[in-house]
Design a protein around this motif. Structure first.
Motif, PDB file in Angstrom:
ATOM      1  N   ILE A  55      -4.491 -34.120 -14.112  1.00 15.04           N
ATOM      2  CA  ILE A  55      -3.724 -34.859 -13.104  1.00 15.04           C
ATOM      3  C   ILE A  55      -3.736 -36.333 -13.497  1.00 15.04           C
ATOM      4  O   ILE A  55      -4.804 -36.910 -13.715  1.00 15.04           O
ATOM      5  CB  ILE A  55      -4.312 -34.705 -11.687  1.00 15.04           C
ATOM      6  N   TRP A  56      -2.559 -36.913 -13.612  1.00 18.75           N
ATOM      7  CA  TRP A  56      -2.433 -38.361 -13.819  1.00 18.75           C
ATOM      8  C   TRP A  56      -1.976 -38.987 -12.511  1.00 18.75           C
ATOM      9  O   TRP A  56      -1.063 -38.489 -11.852  1.00 18.75           O
ATOM     10  CB  TRP A  56      -1.405 -38.668 -14.907  1.00 18.75           C
ATOM     11  N   LYS A  57      -2.623 -40.101 -12.142  1.00 20.34           N
ATOM     12  CA  LYS A  57      -2.265 -40.816 -10.921  1.00 20.34           C
ATOM     13  C   LYS A  57      -1.996 -42.286 -11.224  1.00 20.34           C
ATOM     14  O   LYS A  57      -2.588 -42.856 -12.147  1.00 20.34           O
ATOM     15  CB  LYS A  57      -3.400 -40.734  -9.887  1.00 20.34           C
ATOM     16  N   ASN A  61      -1.265 -42.205  -5.956  1.00 19.27           N
ATOM     17  CA  ASN A  61      -0.123 -41.292  -6.023  1.00 19.27           C
ATOM     18  C   ASN A  61      -0.085 -40.533  -7.345  1.00 19.27           C
ATOM     19  O   ASN A  61      -0.331 -41.109  -8.411  1.00 19.27           O
ATOM     20  CB  ASN A  61       1.183 -42.069  -5.843  1.00 19.27           C
ATOM     21  N   LYS A  62       0.258 -39.268  -7.270  1.00 20.81           N
ATOM     22  CA  LYS A  62       0.353 -38.444  -8.468  1.00 20.81           C
ATOM     23  C   LYS A  62       1.569 -38.846  -9.304  1.00 20.81           C
ATOM     24  O   LYS A  62       2.643 -39.126  -8.774  1.00 20.81           O
ATOM     25  CB  LYS A  62       0.468 -36.963  -8.098  1.00 20.81           C
ATOM     26  N   GLU A  65       1.122 -33.549 -13.097  1.00 20.72           N
ATOM     27  CA  GLU A  65      -0.036 -32.653 -13.123  1.00 20.72           C
ATOM     28  C   GLU A  65       0.309 -31.381 -13.875  1.00 20.72           C
ATOM     29  O   GLU A  65       1.475 -30.991 -14.001  1.00 20.72           O
ATOM     30  CB  GLU A  65      -0.522 -32.336 -11.709  1.00 20.72           C
ATOM     31  N   TYR A  75       6.285 -36.297 -10.549  1.00 18.29           N
ATOM     32  CA  TYR A  75       6.588 -36.745  -9.192  1.00 18.29           C
ATOM     33  C   TYR A  75       7.383 -38.051  -9.235  1.00 18.29           C
ATOM     34  O   TYR A  75       7.253 -38.843 -10.180  1.00 18.29           O
ATOM     35  CB  TYR A  75       5.287 -36.960  -8.408  1.00 18.29           C
TER      36      TYR A  75
END
Length: 254
Positions: A55-57, A61-62, A65, A75
């Motif tokens: 998961i990268w944020k 906020n994402k 993933e 996203y």
């Protein structure tokens, strides 16, 4: 009672200071990356890990993933602009915008600690503007950046390039809102070119000017006339000296 409250307040203040210092320490440990508006960047954890889930944020906020049992999902506002290397964990962002600037974090059960990055987005560098004035036979040159370029000006480094000793020195930042530096040239060939180079972590731009453009045409003509007259006087002196020497030689035969 009052003393107890004071002690609790002091303890809370100490805890707050400790927290601030800790957060500052963590932020200092972020990996720094730079990108340019409309360009691309790759945030690379540089880890040899067998990822099963990523998961990268950006902030909370994402961004994107992925898991071994489902495909990569991105996203907004990154949808259509990001790609994920599921083997290396690299996050690739294309068509960068200024709003992409900020702190990013990769999370995965395969990692013992989350890894954070700070991405700085730079605007494309403009060409520097050169202008000059003549002061008592010295040429003062100014290198400026358009006022419209206002983001991350402190990241810009400047350098003068010319055949004169004052050149070749770099300057980080701007001493004043408009002026980079002053270059004084007491003597020199007015056909020489002076360059101002600006650069940041992503690119560089150069502007140049010939010194003769800094001197009014009337003054150039006057200087040319002086040079011609000086040359004529030297020639006349040499001719006169040779004639005088010839006469002395003819009047004093050996």
């Amino acid at each position: 009672m009052t003393t107890a409250k004071a002690v609790r307040r002091a303890a809370a203040a100490v805890n707050l200071c400790t927290l601030v210092l800790l957060l500052d320490f963590i932020s200092c440990g972020n990996l720094s990356y730079f990108g340019t508006v409309n360009g691309n960047v790759t945030l690379a954890p540089s880890l040899t890990v067998d990822f099963k889930e990523i998961i990268w944020k950006k902030g909370k906020n994402k961004v994107v993933e992925w898991g071994s049992d489902y495909e990569v999902k991105s996203y907004p506002p990154f949808r259509g602009r990001v790609d994920l290397d599921t083997k290396l964990g690299n996050l690739i962002i294309v068509n960068l915008t200024s709003s992409d600037e900020g702190e990013y974090e990769i999370e995965s059960p395969s990692l013992t600690d989350d890894k954070k990055f700070f991405l700085t987005i730079l605007d494309p560098l403009p060409s520097p503007i050169l202008h000059c004035i003549l002061i008592n036979e010295s040429i003062e040159i100014h290198c400026e950046i358009p006022q419209s370029y206002h983001r991350h000006r402190q990241q810009i480094q400047y350098e003068w390039r010319c055949p004169f000793p004052p050149c070749g020195k770099g300057f980080l930042g701007i001493p004043s809102p408009l002026k980079l530096a002053k270059l004084y040239l007491q003597e020199g060939d007015l056909s020489q070119k002076v360059e101002c180079v600006i650069e940041n972590q992503e690119s560089n731009r150069t502007s140049s000017m010939v010194l003769s453009t800094c001197v009014p045409s009337v003054q150039l003509r006057t200087r040319y006339i002086y040079k011609v007259l000086s040359l004529v006087l030297v020639i006349c002196f040499v001719i006169g000296f040779l004639k005088y020497a010839g006469k002395r030689e003819s009047t004093n035969p050996t």
